[in-house]
Structure formats: C-alpha cells, structure tokens
Enzyme design. Structure first.
Site, PDB file in Angstrom:
ATOM      1  N   SER A 129      24.794  42.741  65.793  1.00 45.80           N
ATOM      2  CA  SER A 129      24.190  44.075  65.663  1.00 45.80           C
ATOM      3  C   SER A 129      23.560  44.432  67.009  1.00 45.80           C
ATOM      4  O   SER A 129      23.213  43.527  67.792  1.00 45.80           O
ATOM      5  CB  SER A 129      23.096  44.038  64.584  1.00 45.80           C
ATOM      6  N   TYR A 139      15.788  39.607  61.193  1.00 48.42           N
ATOM      7  CA  TYR A 139      17.126  40.211  61.274  1.00 48.42           C
ATOM      8  C   TYR A 139      17.608  40.245  62.731  1.00 48.42           C
ATOM      9  O   TYR A 139      18.680  39.726  63.059  1.00 48.42           O
ATOM     10  CB  TYR A 139      17.121  41.627  60.690  1.00 48.42           C
TER      11      TYR A 139
HETATM   12  N1  LIG Z   1      25.445  49.039  58.421  1.00 52.63           N
HETATM   13  C1  LIG Z   1      24.816  48.900  59.563  1.00 52.63           C
HETATM   14  O1  LIG Z   1      24.090  49.831  60.010  1.00 52.63           O
HETATM   15  C2  LIG Z   1      24.976  47.646  60.376  1.00 52.63           C
HETATM   16  C3  LIG Z   1      24.603  47.696  61.726  1.00 52.63           C
HETATM   17  C4  LIG Z   1      24.740  46.557  62.516  1.00 52.63           C
HETATM   18  C5  LIG Z   1      25.267  45.402  61.971  1.00 52.63           C
HETATM   19  N2  LIG Z   1      25.616  45.370  60.652  1.00 52.63           N
HETATM   20  C6  LIG Z   1      26.148  44.105  60.135  1.00 52.63           C
HETATM   21  O2  LIG Z   1      27.437  44.325  59.616  1.00 52.63           O
HETATM   22  C7  LIG Z   1      27.741  43.358  58.621  1.00 52.63           C
HETATM   23  C8  LIG Z   1      28.300  44.058  57.398  1.00 52.63           C
HETATM   24  O3  LIG Z   1      27.309  44.938  56.894  1.00 52.63           O
HETATM   25  P1  LIG Z   1      27.668  46.304  56.163  1.00 52.63           P
HETATM   26  O4  LIG Z   1      26.845  47.344  56.804  1.00 52.63           O
HETATM   27  O5  LIG Z   1      29.131  46.497  56.056  1.00 52.63           O
HETATM   28  O6  LIG Z   1      26.995  45.985  54.740  1.00 52.63           O
HETATM   29  P2  LIG Z   1      27.458  46.282  53.224  1.00 52.63           P
HETATM   30  O7  LIG Z   1      28.170  47.581  53.133  1.00 52.63           O
HETATM   31  O8  LIG Z   1      26.220  46.092  52.421  1.00 52.63           O
HETATM   32  O9  LIG Z   1      28.503  45.096  52.923  1.00 52.63           O
HETATM   33  C9  LIG Z   1      28.080  43.765  52.909  1.00 52.63           C
HETATM   34  C10 LIG Z   1      29.226  42.858  52.483  1.00 52.63           C
HETATM   35  O10 LIG Z   1      28.780  41.490  52.590  1.00 52.63           O
HETATM   36  C11 LIG Z   1      28.930  40.831  51.330  1.00 52.63           C
HETATM   37  N3  LIG Z   1      27.831  39.859  51.210  1.00 52.63           N
HETATM   38  C12 LIG Z   1      26.484  40.104  51.285  1.00 52.63           C
HETATM   39  N4  LIG Z   1      25.788  38.968  51.101  1.00 52.63           N
HETATM   40  C13 LIG Z   1      26.701  37.980  50.923  1.00 52.63           C
HETATM   41  C14 LIG Z   1      26.602  36.588  50.667  1.00 52.63           C
HETATM   42  N5  LIG Z   1      25.422  35.972  50.506  1.00 52.63           N
HETATM   43  N6  LIG Z   1      27.740  35.858  50.551  1.00 52.63           N
HETATM   44  C15 LIG Z   1      28.940  36.462  50.666  1.00 52.63           C
HETATM   45  N7  LIG Z   1      29.103  37.775  50.888  1.00 52.63           N
HETATM   46  C16 LIG Z   1      27.992  38.526  51.004  1.00 52.63           C
HETATM   47  C17 LIG Z   1      28.902  41.961  50.292  1.00 52.63           C
HETATM   48  O11 LIG Z   1      29.613  41.665  49.102  1.00 52.63           O
HETATM   49  P3  LIG Z   1      28.917  40.978  47.795  1.00 52.63           P
HETATM   50  O12 LIG Z   1      27.634  41.712  47.539  1.00 52.63           O
HETATM   51  O13 LIG Z   1      29.921  41.082  46.698  1.00 52.63           O
HETATM   52  O14 LIG Z   1      28.703  39.548  48.197  1.00 52.63           O
HETATM   53  C18 LIG Z   1      29.659  43.056  51.056  1.00 52.63           C
HETATM   54  O15 LIG Z   1      31.046  42.834  50.952  1.00 52.63           O
HETATM   55  C19 LIG Z   1      26.416  42.606  58.362  1.00 52.63           C
HETATM   56  O16 LIG Z   1      26.463  41.355  59.022  1.00 52.63           O
HETATM   57  C20 LIG Z   1      25.365  43.504  58.984  1.00 52.63           C
HETATM   58  O17 LIG Z   1      24.239  42.774  59.420  1.00 52.63           O
HETATM   59  C21 LIG Z   1      25.483  46.465  59.848  1.00 52.63           C
END
Ligand SMILES: NC(=O)c1ccc[n+]([C@@H]2O[C@H](COP(=O)([O-])OP(=O)(O)OC[C@H]3O[C@@H](n4cnc5c(N)ncnc54)[C@H](OP(=O)(O)O)[C@@H]3O)[C@@H](O)[C@H]2O)c1
Length: 244
Positions: A129, A139
């Site tokens: 991130s 985080y």
């Molecule tokens: N959105 C942002 O603004 C942003 C910015 C920078 C970085 N990121 C990073 O991008 C990555 C993806 O985030 P996203 O924004 O796409 O979030 P999201 O839409 O909430 O998706 C999260 C995914 O991770 C899975 N997950 C969560 N906890 C888990 C666990 N304990 N074991 C296995 N699977 C798990 C969830 O599925 P289940 O609930 O079914 O397990 C879901 O498929 C993360 O690492 C986040 O830190 C996000």
C-alpha cells in the site's frame, strides 16, 4: 498453461487480478475464506480451483503454501484495514493483521520460490500500500514490511521476479469492511481496481520491484522521501485521524 494463485480473490483488487490473469490465459487458483463466494467466482472463470483458507490461521497458511508450490505466479493480496488508532484496536486484531499481511506473505513466498527457481520462471506480486511510505499504525508498518521484504527477496533470488504493489485508495470492500468512513475523501484520490492491476502487470513485466499506480500517488510517495520522517508521521497520523 501457467497457473496463478491469488489470495483474497473474491473481492476488490484480488478479483481484478483474477479477471486480468484469466484474460491473459492463466489457470487460476482462488483463495479466500468465504466458500460460497469462491465457488461463484470459480464458475465465472470456467471452473478455477478454489482454496478455502483463513490466512490468519496456521491451517489456512499451510493450505496457501501447498497451492503456492504449484503456481507460476503468486499474488499475495488478501488483507484488511482496521478502524481506530493504536491502543484503540484490540491487540488480538493487531496480531491477526501481522499474520495475514506479513506471516502469510512470507510463508507463501518462501513456499513458491524454490519451485519457480527450478523451473526458471515465475514470480510473486505482494500487495502492499502507499501506507507503507507513511508511519501510521500497524497497517502502515505491516505494508512497509511487505515493501522491504519484496525488494530484498527480489535481490536475493535471481531468476524469479518479486514485486510489491503499492496502491493508494481503491474502490473495493476494504473500507466498508473496516467500517471506515471515506465520504470526505476527494475523488482525485480514488483509484479503480482494474486500472491498478493493469499498472501492476505492466510494471511487473518491466521488472520493477515496487509499483505505485497513479501519478498523484507517485508524486506523494516521491515527496515523502524528501521530508523529515517525524513530519511525515505527524501529517499521516492527522490524515488518518480524519478517516476513521
Ligand atoms: N482498497 C484500498 O484502498 C487499498 C489500498 C491499498 C492497499 N490495499 C490492499 O489491497 C489488498 C486487497 O484489499 P481490497 O481493497 O481488495 O479489499 P477487499 O475488497 O475487502 O477484499 C479483501 C479480500 O481478501 C480476502 N481476505 C480477507 N481476510 C482474509 C483472510 N484472513 N484469509 C484469506 N482471505 C482473506 C477477502 O475474502 P474473504 O472475506 O472471503 O476471506 C477478499 O477476497 C489488501 O492487502 C489491502 O491491504 C487496499
């Protein structure tokens, strides 16, 4: 056909990776906790393999390692956010975050690389991130580890490519799941998950060790390197306080 393992493949950035890598001709292994959602996603991609696993548990990480050994590309993407400042978040939740963001990334990368090195091809994309470049709680610290780890491994294991992807704010389920109110965030800071993944794949193919999608975020990250660290920490803590 090459095989890609994507953790957190059912929503947001992980689902965007699944769309893109499926279109690029990869066989997919999709990992997440929600089995019904995984089954629906697998159907979308013509019968992809699914791994139901919680990466905050030993059993879940072992399942992830087993899948990683069979993959040509591993996308360590699963992750979550937390509402609240340090000491407002229960210690168990902080430890769970380190397990998913750091231990699972370490162990799946460790499991994947020997096979990839033997085959002479393959790679790992670790989703970090922009928070990695700003000191803000567990985080940001966990994502700083992902960046540092990926850069180090990229140097230590020649012949296999490892890259950290550092997105800014992306429209996904991330903030809703953490109950973080983002209504005040200006539109210019929001990124689209499919665009983030397109940039990631382009930068991965170029051999970069860190990818920061979006000109606005590249400017921000560049500026952060020239400012005193305690000033960056103060500014990022104040911004963090607004969005929680
Ligand atoms: N959105 C942002 O603004 C942003 C910015 C920078 C970085 N990121 C990073 O991008 C990555 C993806 O985030 P996203 O924004 O796409 O979030 P999201 O839409 O909430 O998706 C999260 C995914 O991770 C899975 N997950 C969560 N906890 C888990 C666990 N304990 N074991 C296995 N699977 C798990 C969830 O599925 P289940 O609930 O079914 O397990 C879901 O498929 C993360 O690492 C986040 O830190 C996000």
């Amino acid at each position: 056909m090459p095989t890609a393992l994507i953790t957190g493949a059912t929503a947001g950035i992980g689902a965007a990776f699944a769309r893109r890598l499926s279109a690029d001709g990869f066989d997919l292994i999709l990992l997440a906790r929600d089995s019904e959602r995984l089954a629906r996603a697998a159907e979308e991609y013509g019968g992809a393999e699914v791994v139901v696993a919680d990466l905050s548990t030993e059993e879940g990480i072992v399942r992830g390692e087993e899948a990683a050994r069979r993959a040509d590309l591993v996308v360590n993407n699963a992750g979550f956010g937390q509402k609240g400042r340090f000491l407002e978040v229960p210690i168990e939740d902080e430890v769970t975050m380190l397990r998913v963001h750091c231990e699972a990334v370490l162990r799946l990368t460790y499991a994947a690389l020997p096979e990839m090195r033997e085959r002479g091809r393959g790679g790992v994309i670790n989703v970090a991130s922009v928070a990695a470049f700003f000191s803000r709680g567990t985080y940001g610290a966990s994502k700083a580890w992902v960046v540092s780890f990926s850069e180090g491994v990229a140097q230590a294991v020649p012949g296999v490519h490892v890259m950290a992807l550092c997105p800014g704010f992306v429209h996904t389920e991330f903030h809703d799941r953490a109950n973080i109110d983002m209504s005040g965030m200006p539109g210019a800071f929001w990124l689209d998950a499919d665009n983030v993944v397109d940039t990631a794949i382009r930068d991965f193919r170029r051999g970069l060790s860190t990818s920061v999608p979006g000109a606005q975020y590249r400017t921000l990250v560049g500026a952060s390197r020239f400012l005193p660290r305690n000033l960056v920490a103060r500014l990022s803590s104040r911004t963090g306080h607004k969005y929680r």
